[in-house]
Design a protein around this motif. Sequence first.
Motif, PDB file in Angstrom:
ATOM      1  N   TYR A  26      47.596  -9.810  11.858  1.00 19.14           N
ATOM      2  CA  TYR A  26      48.097  -9.920  10.576  1.00 19.14           C
ATOM      3  C   TYR A  26      48.152  -8.454   9.970  1.00 19.14           C
ATOM      4  CZ  TYR A  26      43.380  -9.776   8.698  1.00 19.14           C
ATOM      5  OH  TYR A  26      42.048  -9.116   8.565  1.00 19.14           O
ATOM      6  N   ILE A  27      48.942  -8.434   8.798  1.00 23.83           N
ATOM      7  CA  ILE A  27      49.292  -7.251   7.957  1.00 23.83           C
ATOM      8  C   ILE A  27      48.090  -7.412   6.952  1.00 23.83           C
ATOM      9  CG2 ILE A  27      50.651  -5.896   6.686  1.00 23.83           C
ATOM     10  CD1 ILE A  27      51.508  -5.905   9.479  1.00 23.83           C
ATOM     11  N   ASP A  28      47.286  -6.515   6.619  1.00 27.39           N
ATOM     12  CA  ASP A  28      46.331  -6.475   5.608  1.00 27.39           C
ATOM     13  C   ASP A  28      47.141  -5.401   4.547  1.00 27.39           C
ATOM     14  OD1 ASP A  28      44.651  -5.842   3.510  1.00 27.39           O
ATOM     15  OD2 ASP A  28      42.710  -6.195   5.101  1.00 27.39           O
ATOM     16  N   THR A  29      47.848  -5.902   3.638  1.00 23.50           N
ATOM     17  CA  THR A  29      48.539  -5.104   2.744  1.00 23.50           C
ATOM     18  C   THR A  29      47.476  -4.422   1.839  1.00 23.50           C
ATOM     19  OG1 THR A  29      49.100  -7.200   1.296  1.00 23.50           O
ATOM     20  CG2 THR A  29      50.771  -6.492   3.001  1.00 23.50           C
ATOM     21  N   LYS A  85      46.996  -1.676   6.496  1.00 28.32           N
ATOM     22  CA  LYS A  85      46.779  -1.727   7.963  1.00 28.32           C
ATOM     23  C   LYS A  85      47.035  -3.091   8.574  1.00 28.32           C
ATOM     24  CE  LYS A  85      41.832  -2.746   7.916  1.00 28.32           C
ATOM     25  NZ  LYS A  85      40.359  -2.487   8.411  1.00 28.32           N
ATOM     26  N   VAL A  86      47.440  -2.925   9.797  1.00 23.59           N
ATOM     27  CA  VAL A  86      47.638  -3.961  10.812  1.00 23.59           C
ATOM     28  C   VAL A  86      46.161  -4.254  11.382  1.00 23.59           C
ATOM     29  CG1 VAL A  86      48.949  -4.916  12.573  1.00 23.59           C
ATOM     30  CG2 VAL A  86      49.878  -3.371  10.882  1.00 23.59           C
ATOM     31  N   VAL A  87      45.893  -5.682  11.437  1.00 24.46           N
ATOM     32  CA  VAL A  87      44.642  -6.219  12.089  1.00 24.46           C
ATOM     33  C   VAL A  87      45.276  -7.331  13.583  1.00 24.46           C
ATOM     34  CG1 VAL A  87      42.603  -7.537  12.092  1.00 24.46           C
ATOM     35  CG2 VAL A  87      43.428  -6.230  10.131  1.00 24.46           C
ATOM     36  N   PHE A  88      44.755  -6.829  14.544  1.00 25.89           N
ATOM     37  CA  PHE A  88      44.943  -7.503  15.711  1.00 25.89           C
ATOM     38  C   PHE A  88      43.706  -8.190  16.344  1.00 25.89           C
ATOM     39  CE2 PHE A  88      48.446  -4.100  16.045  1.00 25.89           C
ATOM     40  CZ  PHE A  88      49.316  -4.996  16.129  1.00 25.89           C
ATOM     41  N   LEU A 118      49.907   2.972  20.799  1.00 25.13           N
ATOM     42  CA  LEU A 118      51.352   3.265  20.775  1.00 25.13           C
ATOM     43  C   LEU A 118      52.016   2.725  19.434  1.00 25.13           C
ATOM     44  CD1 LEU A 118      52.951   2.996  24.439  1.00 25.13           C
ATOM     45  CD2 LEU A 118      52.755   4.999  23.053  1.00 25.13           C
ATOM     46  N   PHE A 119      51.794   1.497  19.060  1.00 25.65           N
ATOM     47  CA  PHE A 119      52.345   0.857  17.825  1.00 25.65           C
ATOM     48  C   PHE A 119      51.572   1.642  16.747  1.00 25.65           C
ATOM     49  CE2 PHE A 119      51.279  -1.568  14.455  1.00 25.65           C
ATOM     50  CZ  PHE A 119      52.417  -1.998  13.698  1.00 25.65           C
ATOM     51  N   ALA A 120      50.186   1.875  16.714  1.00 27.71           N
ATOM     52  CA  ALA A 120      49.597   2.557  15.540  1.00 27.71           C
ATOM     53  C   ALA A 120      50.365   3.963  15.291  1.00 27.71           C
ATOM     54  CB  ALA A 120      48.082   2.770  15.729  1.00 27.71           C
ATOM     55  N   ALA A 121      50.497   4.811  16.456  1.00 30.35           N
ATOM     56  CA  ALA A 121      50.993   6.151  16.617  1.00 30.35           C
ATOM     57  C   ALA A 121      52.648   6.012  15.952  1.00 30.35           C
ATOM     58  CB  ALA A 121      50.831   6.826  17.576  1.00 30.35           C
ATOM     59  N   ILE A 178      52.389  -7.604  18.813  1.00 35.19           N
ATOM     60  CA  ILE A 178      52.888  -6.296  18.436  1.00 35.19           C
ATOM     61  C   ILE A 178      54.268  -6.319  17.778  1.00 35.19           C
ATOM     62  CG2 ILE A 178      53.573  -3.780  18.696  1.00 35.19           C
ATOM     63  CD1 ILE A 178      50.997  -3.782  20.698  1.00 35.19           C
ATOM     64  N   LEU A 179      55.347  -6.950  18.558  1.00 34.75           N
ATOM     65  CA  LEU A 179      56.816  -7.259  18.175  1.00 34.75           C
ATOM     66  C   LEU A 179      56.674  -8.066  16.918  1.00 34.75           C
ATOM     67  CD1 LEU A 179      58.589  -7.549  21.408  1.00 34.75           C
ATOM     68  CD2 LEU A 179      58.837  -5.565  19.946  1.00 34.75           C
ATOM     69  N   HIS A 180      55.825  -9.193  16.809  1.00 33.29           N
ATOM     70  CA  HIS A 180      55.880 -10.131  15.616  1.00 33.29           C
ATOM     71  C   HIS A 180      55.217  -9.442  14.488  1.00 33.29           C
ATOM     72  CE1 HIS A 180      55.086 -13.980  13.894  1.00 33.29           C
ATOM     73  NE2 HIS A 180      54.164 -13.610  13.325  1.00 33.29           N
ATOM     74  N   GLU A 181      54.166  -8.621  14.639  1.00 26.72           N
ATOM     75  CA  GLU A 181      53.533  -7.918  13.476  1.00 26.72           C
ATOM     76  C   GLU A 181      54.421  -6.862  13.028  1.00 26.72           C
ATOM     77  OE1 GLU A 181      51.347  -9.385  11.632  1.00 26.72           O
ATOM     78  OE2 GLU A 181      51.021 -10.874  13.301  1.00 26.72           O
ATOM     79  N   SER A 182      55.273  -6.120  14.008  1.00 29.04           N
ATOM     80  CA  SER A 182      56.245  -5.187  13.512  1.00 29.04           C
ATOM     81  C   SER A 182      57.018  -5.508  12.519  1.00 29.04           C
ATOM     82  CB  SER A 182      56.811  -4.567  14.798  1.00 29.04           C
ATOM     83  OG  SER A 182      55.814  -4.071  15.538  1.00 29.04           O
ATOM     84  N   SER A 183      57.513  -6.751  12.676  1.00 26.73           N
ATOM     85  CA  SER A 183      58.512  -7.517  11.794  1.00 26.73           C
ATOM     86  C   SER A 183      57.894  -7.663  10.444  1.00 26.73           C
ATOM     87  CB  SER A 183      59.034  -8.858  12.468  1.00 26.73           C
ATOM     88  OG  SER A 183      59.766  -9.634  11.601  1.00 26.73           O
ATOM     89  N   HIS A 184      56.713  -8.071  10.341  1.00 24.56           N
ATOM     90  CA  HIS A 184      56.010  -8.237   9.130  1.00 24.56           C
ATOM     91  C   HIS A 184      55.726  -6.859   8.452  1.00 24.56           C
ATOM     92  CE1 HIS A 184      55.598 -12.358   9.287  1.00 24.56           C
ATOM     93  NE2 HIS A 184      54.741 -12.395  10.577  1.00 24.56           N
ATOM     94  N   TRP A 185      55.325  -5.844   9.323  1.00 21.80           N
ATOM     95  CA  TRP A 185      55.001  -4.581   8.611  1.00 21.80           C
ATOM     96  C   TRP A 185      56.455  -4.105   8.310  1.00 21.80           C
ATOM     97  CZ3 TRP A 185      57.372  -0.094  10.479  1.00 21.80           C
ATOM     98  CH2 TRP A 185      56.791   1.179  10.140  1.00 21.80           C
ATOM     99  N   TYR A 186      57.603  -4.039   8.830  1.00 21.43           N
ATOM    100  CA  TYR A 186      58.761  -3.508   8.230  1.00 21.43           C
ATOM    101  C   TYR A 186      59.224  -4.404   7.235  1.00 21.43           C
ATOM    102  CZ  TYR A 186      63.913  -2.785   8.059  1.00 21.43           C
ATOM    103  OH  TYR A 186      65.196  -2.624   7.819  1.00 21.43           O
ATOM    104  N   ASP A 187      59.319  -5.669   7.297  1.00 20.14           N
ATOM    105  CA  ASP A 187      59.490  -6.490   5.942  1.00 20.14           C
ATOM    106  C   ASP A 187      58.395  -5.911   4.735  1.00 20.14           C
ATOM    107  OD1 ASP A 187      61.039  -8.779   4.874  1.00 20.14           O
ATOM    108  OD2 ASP A 187      58.938  -9.643   4.661  1.00 20.14           O
TER     109      ASP A 187
END
Length: 134
Positions: free
Chosen positions: A41-44, A48-51, A19-22, A63-72
């Motif tokens: 972590y976010i692999d800029t 992509k995001v790595v879990f 769901l996060f990926a989509a 997912i919530l934590h990494e979403s913050s980094h992704w948004y940032d």
Amino acid sequence: MEYEPGALVPEEDRVLIDLFAAASDTAVTVQQKLENDAGGYIDTALGKVVFGAEAGADTFGTILHESSHWYDSWDREGGRELQNELIRYLAEQRGFESVGALIEGYIQEYQNAGQELSYAQACEELTADALRGV
């Protein structure tokens, strides 16, 4: 969605990760174990995001934590605004000294794990962790 061979992920966690990926239209990789017991972590460089697929992991919180980094990483200005609002809220609720001690605690925690974290990075981690509780 890419699952590393041997990454044992419960079905309910796979659903959350998918769901996060989509929803974020982001490439996601799931590995069995990440360095320093990180949840993700976010692999800029690869965009992509790595879990991590640790047993007993708080996948939704990660997912919530990494979403913050992704948004940032996607909207730096918006990320800073979110961070500033959260820190201001915490300071109003707990006092400025308490927030300073929290941030210093993040710096120390990462140093204990062998990683250097700047004050700004510690504020970013504080914000990402606070979103776990949303």
